[in-house]
Write a protein that holds these residues in place. Structure first.
Motif, PDB file in Angstrom:
ATOM      1  N   ILE A   6       0.837  -1.205   0.000  1.00 11.36           N
ATOM      2  CA  ILE A   6       0.000   0.000   0.000  1.00 11.36           C
ATOM      3  C   ILE A   6       0.871   1.254   0.000  1.00 11.36           C
ATOM      4  O   ILE A   6       0.635   2.191  -0.772  1.00 11.36           O
ATOM      5  N   GLU A   7       1.874   1.288   0.846  1.00 11.96           N
ATOM      6  CA  GLU A   7       2.779   2.439   0.922  1.00 11.96           C
ATOM      7  C   GLU A   7       3.490   2.655  -0.412  1.00 11.96           C
ATOM      8  O   GLU A   7       3.574   3.787  -0.901  1.00 11.96           O
ATOM      9  N   ALA A   8       3.991   1.572  -0.974  1.00 10.78           N
ATOM     10  CA  ALA A   8       4.735   1.680  -2.236  1.00 10.78           C
ATOM     11  C   ALA A   8       3.832   2.164  -3.369  1.00 10.78           C
ATOM     12  O   ALA A   8       4.223   3.046  -4.153  1.00 10.78           O
ATOM     13  N   THR A   9       2.623   1.629  -3.444  1.00 11.91           N
ATOM     14  CA  THR A   9       1.685   2.023  -4.500  1.00 11.91           C
ATOM     15  C   THR A   9       1.262   3.481  -4.347  1.00 11.91           C
ATOM     16  O   THR A   9       1.195   4.231  -5.328  1.00 11.91           O
ATOM     17  N   THR A  10       0.999   3.882  -3.114  1.00  9.37           N
ATOM     18  CA  THR A  10       0.587   5.266  -2.854  1.00  9.37           C
ATOM     19  C   THR A  10       1.687   6.244  -3.245  1.00  9.37           C
ATOM     20  O   THR A  10       1.431   7.252  -3.915  1.00  9.37           O
TER      21      THR A  10
END
Length: 220
Positions: A57-61
């Motif tokens: 989630i962090e990487a995609t955001t």
């Protein structure tokens, strides 16, 4: 004739520039909307699912935000785009805080998870006991941290803790067989052998002691 050619060239250039600007504006609109839509979708994500997939989630955001910011940098009128990005980033920050708070609550009522993280330097070990992150270059340090942590805390472990420790140790030991095939050095192998002997002795003595203490407490 020359003048006509000149005006045609100018008109073509202006059209090309306008088209380029429109394409950049369309791209900025698309990327900003994708960032907004993704963050909006996170509000529908279950907290447990978010915790399990937090790195993704962090990487995609971050990827979508950076893509949007880079696209906006190419357009002249940035205000509306920047306001959207800012509002979305604030919304994501609020979501992140809520997930981190829930994660802390979960760990507070899940001593097994806390134990696992202490033994593997904050690496989260799931119920699948996946040790693929352990390789020939770090396995000796992983064993060392594991055994040292157990040694430092052996007097505070319950019988259930020792059972969990044994389970983790056996899973790590099973993965060592794979690592050996990938070129584990003789020096590291010797170091691990010494740590294995230390752990086995420590486990045998201290689990019995923990069991005896629990039985004595139960009789009181």
């Amino acid at each position: 004739m020359k003048n006509a050619t000149f005006y045609i060239a100018v008109a073509t250039l202006v059209t090309a520039m306008t088209s380029c600007k429109d394409e950049k504006k369309e791209f900025a609109t698309t990327t900003v909307n994708e960032y907004v839509a993704y963050v909006d979708s996170l509000s529908e994500t279950d907290s447990k699912e978010a915790i399990q997939n937090w790195e993704e989630i962090e990487a995609t955001t971050n990827l979508k935000k950076n893509k949007a910011e880079n696209a906006v940098a190419e357009v002249s009128d940035k205000t509306d785009y920047e306001n959207k990005i800012s509002a979305t980033s604030t919304k994501y920050d609020e979501f992140r805080v809520s997930v981190e708070t829930e994660k802390q609550k979960t760990e507070a009522v899940n001593p097994k998870k806390t134990l696992r993280k202490s033994l593997f330097r904050d690496v989260e070990i799931g119920d699948d006991m996946n040790f693929n992150w352990v390789n020939k270059d770090n396995i000796a340090n992983v064993y060392d941290n594991f055994v040292t942590t157990v040694s430092n805390n052996k007097d505070s472990y319950s019988r259930e803790d020792w059972d969990e420790i044994k389970l983790l140790y056996e899973a790590l030991d099973a993965h060592k067989n794979t690592v050996e095939k990938n070129g584990l050095s003789g020096k590291d192998n010797t170091k691990i052998s010494g740590l294995k002997i230390k752990f086995s002795t420590m486990y045998r003595l201290n689990r019995i002691g923990a069991k005896s203490e629990e039985n004595a407490t139960a009789k009181q």
